[in-house]
Design a protein around this motif. Sequence first.
Motif, PDB file in Angstrom:
ATOM      1  N   GLY A 279       0.850  -1.188   0.000  1.00 19.35           N
ATOM      2  CA  GLY A 279       0.000   0.000   0.000  1.00 19.35           C
ATOM      3  C   GLY A 279       0.881   1.232   0.000  1.00 19.35           C
ATOM      4  O   GLY A 279       1.740   1.396  -0.864  1.00 19.35           O
ATOM      5  N   ALA A 280       0.706   2.061   0.994  1.00 17.49           N
ATOM      6  CA  ALA A 280       1.483   3.297   1.107  1.00 17.49           C
ATOM      7  C   ALA A 280       2.970   2.969   1.155  1.00 17.49           C
ATOM      8  O   ALA A 280       3.379   1.953   1.729  1.00 17.49           O
ATOM      9  CB  ALA A 280       1.070   4.049   2.369  1.00 17.49           C
ATOM     10  N   ASN A 281       3.775   3.811   0.527  1.00 18.96           N
ATOM     11  CA  ASN A 281       5.227   3.659   0.612  1.00 18.96           C
ATOM     12  C   ASN A 281       5.873   5.004   0.323  1.00 18.96           C
ATOM     13  O   ASN A 281       5.400   5.767  -0.502  1.00 18.96           O
ATOM     14  CB  ASN A 281       5.733   2.565  -0.326  1.00 18.96           C
ATOM     15  CG  ASN A 281       5.390   2.836  -1.763  1.00 18.96           C
ATOM     16  OD1 ASN A 281       6.124   3.511  -2.459  1.00 18.96           O
ATOM     17  ND2 ASN A 281       4.249   2.317  -2.215  1.00 18.96           N
ATOM     18  N   CYS A 282       6.956   5.290   1.051  1.00 17.45           N
ATOM     19  CA  CYS A 282       7.629   6.572   0.892  1.00 17.45           C
ATOM     20  C   CYS A 282       8.967   6.536   1.627  1.00 17.45           C
ATOM     21  O   CYS A 282       9.244   5.612   2.391  1.00 17.45           O
ATOM     22  CB  CYS A 282       6.763   7.715   1.416  1.00 17.45           C
ATOM     23  SG  CYS A 282       6.238   7.554   3.139  1.00 17.45           S
ATOM     24  N   VAL A 283       9.772   7.571   1.379  1.00 16.98           N
ATOM     25  CA  VAL A 283      11.042   7.743   2.077  1.00 16.98           C
ATOM     26  C   VAL A 283      10.861   8.888   3.066  1.00 16.98           C
ATOM     27  O   VAL A 283      10.427   9.981   2.696  1.00 16.98           O
ATOM     28  CB  VAL A 283      12.187   8.050   1.099  1.00 16.98           C
ATOM     29  CG1 VAL A 283      13.465   8.413   1.853  1.00 16.98           C
ATOM     30  CG2 VAL A 283      12.434   6.861   0.176  1.00 16.98           C
ATOM     31  N   LEU A 284      11.169   8.624   4.324  1.00 13.31           N
ATOM     32  CA  LEU A 284      11.033   9.605   5.388  1.00 13.31           C
ATOM     33  C   LEU A 284      12.409  10.083   5.812  1.00 13.31           C
ATOM     34  O   LEU A 284      13.305   9.267   6.041  1.00 13.31           O
ATOM     35  CB  LEU A 284      10.322   8.963   6.586  1.00 13.31           C
ATOM     36  CG  LEU A 284      10.176   9.805   7.851  1.00 13.31           C
ATOM     37  CD1 LEU A 284       9.279  11.015   7.599  1.00 13.31           C
ATOM     38  CD2 LEU A 284       9.617   8.950   8.984  1.00 13.31           C
TER      39      LEU A 284
ATOM     40  N   LEU B  63     -11.725  11.527   2.814  1.00 14.01           N
ATOM     41  CA  LEU B  63     -10.547  10.822   3.321  1.00 14.01           C
ATOM     42  C   LEU B  63     -10.918   9.779   4.359  1.00 14.01           C
ATOM     43  O   LEU B  63     -11.762  10.010   5.219  1.00 14.01           O
ATOM     44  CB  LEU B  63      -9.566  11.798   3.976  1.00 14.01           C
ATOM     45  CG  LEU B  63      -8.817  12.770   3.093  1.00 14.01           C
ATOM     46  CD1 LEU B  63      -7.873  13.607   3.942  1.00 14.01           C
ATOM     47  CD2 LEU B  63      -8.056  12.059   2.000  1.00 14.01           C
ATOM     48  N   GLU B  64     -10.259   8.640   4.262  1.00 12.28           N
ATOM     49  CA  GLU B  64     -10.328   7.626   5.312  1.00 12.28           C
ATOM     50  C   GLU B  64      -8.997   7.709   6.047  1.00 12.28           C
ATOM     51  O   GLU B  64      -7.941   7.462   5.463  1.00 12.28           O
ATOM     52  CB  GLU B  64     -10.523   6.242   4.693  1.00 12.28           C
ATOM     53  CG  GLU B  64     -10.662   5.141   5.703  1.00 12.28           C
ATOM     54  CD  GLU B  64     -10.832   3.780   5.033  1.00 12.28           C
ATOM     55  OE1 GLU B  64     -10.343   2.798   5.614  1.00 12.28           O
ATOM     56  OE2 GLU B  64     -11.422   3.717   3.946  1.00 12.28           O
TER      57      GLU B  64
ATOM     58  N   ASP C 119      -7.659   8.010   0.013  1.00  9.68           N
ATOM     59  CA  ASP C 119      -8.693   8.613  -0.815  1.00  9.68           C
ATOM     60  C   ASP C 119      -8.563   7.921  -2.164  1.00  9.68           C
ATOM     61  O   ASP C 119      -8.757   6.726  -2.235  1.00  9.68           O
ATOM     62  CB  ASP C 119      -8.567  10.142  -0.877  1.00  9.68           C
ATOM     63  CG  ASP C 119      -7.162  10.618  -1.236  1.00  9.68           C
ATOM     64  OD1 ASP C 119      -6.343   9.820  -1.708  1.00  9.68           O
ATOM     65  OD2 ASP C 119      -6.889  11.808  -1.058  1.00  9.68           O
ATOM     66  N   ASP C 120      -8.169   8.621  -3.200  1.00  5.06           N
ATOM     67  CA  ASP C 120      -7.881   7.957  -4.479  1.00  5.06           C
ATOM     68  C   ASP C 120      -6.534   7.251  -4.418  1.00  5.06           C
ATOM     69  O   ASP C 120      -6.243   6.380  -5.228  1.00  5.06           O
ATOM     70  CB  ASP C 120      -7.874   8.975  -5.614  1.00  5.06           C
ATOM     71  CG  ASP C 120      -9.257   9.551  -5.851  1.00  5.06           C
ATOM     72  OD1 ASP C 120     -10.246   8.931  -5.418  1.00  5.06           O
ATOM     73  OD2 ASP C 120      -9.354  10.634  -6.465  1.00  5.06           O
ATOM     74  N   THR C 121      -5.706   7.662  -3.478  1.00 10.63           N
ATOM     75  CA  THR C 121      -4.396   7.040  -3.289  1.00 10.63           C
ATOM     76  C   THR C 121      -4.291   6.568  -1.844  1.00 10.63           C
ATOM     77  O   THR C 121      -5.146   6.844  -1.021  1.00 10.63           O
ATOM     78  CB  THR C 121      -3.259   8.040  -3.589  1.00 10.63           C
ATOM     79  OG1 THR C 121      -3.358   9.129  -2.675  1.00 10.63           O
ATOM     80  CG2 THR C 121      -3.321   8.545  -5.015  1.00 10.63           C
ATOM     81  N   ASP C 122      -3.223   5.882  -1.551  1.00 13.74           N
ATOM     82  CA  ASP C 122      -2.966   5.353  -0.215  1.00 13.74           C
ATOM     83  C   ASP C 122      -1.608   5.897   0.212  1.00 13.74           C
ATOM     84  O   ASP C 122      -0.615   5.650  -0.467  1.00 13.74           O
ATOM     85  CB  ASP C 122      -2.944   3.822  -0.293  1.00 13.74           C
ATOM     86  CG  ASP C 122      -2.857   3.140   1.052  1.00 13.74           C
ATOM     87  OD1 ASP C 122      -2.881   3.825   2.081  1.00 13.74           O
ATOM     88  OD2 ASP C 122      -2.774   1.901   1.064  1.00 13.74           O
ATOM     89  N   HIS C 123      -1.564   6.688   1.286  1.00 19.07           N
ATOM     90  CA  HIS C 123      -0.288   7.237   1.719  1.00 19.07           C
ATOM     91  C   HIS C 123      -0.243   7.416   3.231  1.00 19.07           C
ATOM     92  O   HIS C 123      -1.265   7.425   3.896  1.00 19.07           O
ATOM     93  CB  HIS C 123       0.042   8.548   0.994  1.00 19.07           C
ATOM     94  CG  HIS C 123      -0.953   9.635   1.205  1.00 19.07           C
ATOM     95  ND1 HIS C 123      -2.137   9.719   0.518  1.00 19.07           N
ATOM     96  CD2 HIS C 123      -0.938  10.697   2.033  1.00 19.07           C
ATOM     97  CE1 HIS C 123      -2.815  10.782   0.910  1.00 19.07           C
ATOM     98  NE2 HIS C 123      -2.112  11.384   1.825  1.00 19.07           N
TER      99      HIS C 123
END
Length: 126
Positions: A8-13, A70-71, A92-96
């Motif tokens: 699902g959500a993925n990112c660099v923090l 938003l959820e 919402d339309d994306t997962d983050h």
Amino acid sequence: MQDVISIGANCVLQIRNRFFLVVEIEVEAGNVAFEEYVFIRISRGEAMTLLDAGVERCEISNRVPMMDNLEVEFICVLIVGRDAFAVFDVEDDTDHAVFVKISLVEANRLIRRGARRCTVIDRSRG
């Protein structure tokens, strides 16, 4: 056929001079369904490579996102050194993922009241 395990959500923090790959693993098969966030400490070089490859930076905010479409789900409390964040899964339309900056006092209060502390895998140490 549906994927049993997906990302699902993925990112660099980036928190000060520390970097983390954040990945949401979603599992669904029969009566087994769960989502789990994984926080992996990575090097600056690895972070730059992932960002150059198109992985997005994580969103850091001063407040929880609130909109009708938003959820928003609280995931855990992330403490890195003297910085603390409440982590939310936002769909919402994306997962983050959204990281809301909180004080260490607030972070510890949330944990004492039963909030989960995010688990970090530190692969930066050889």
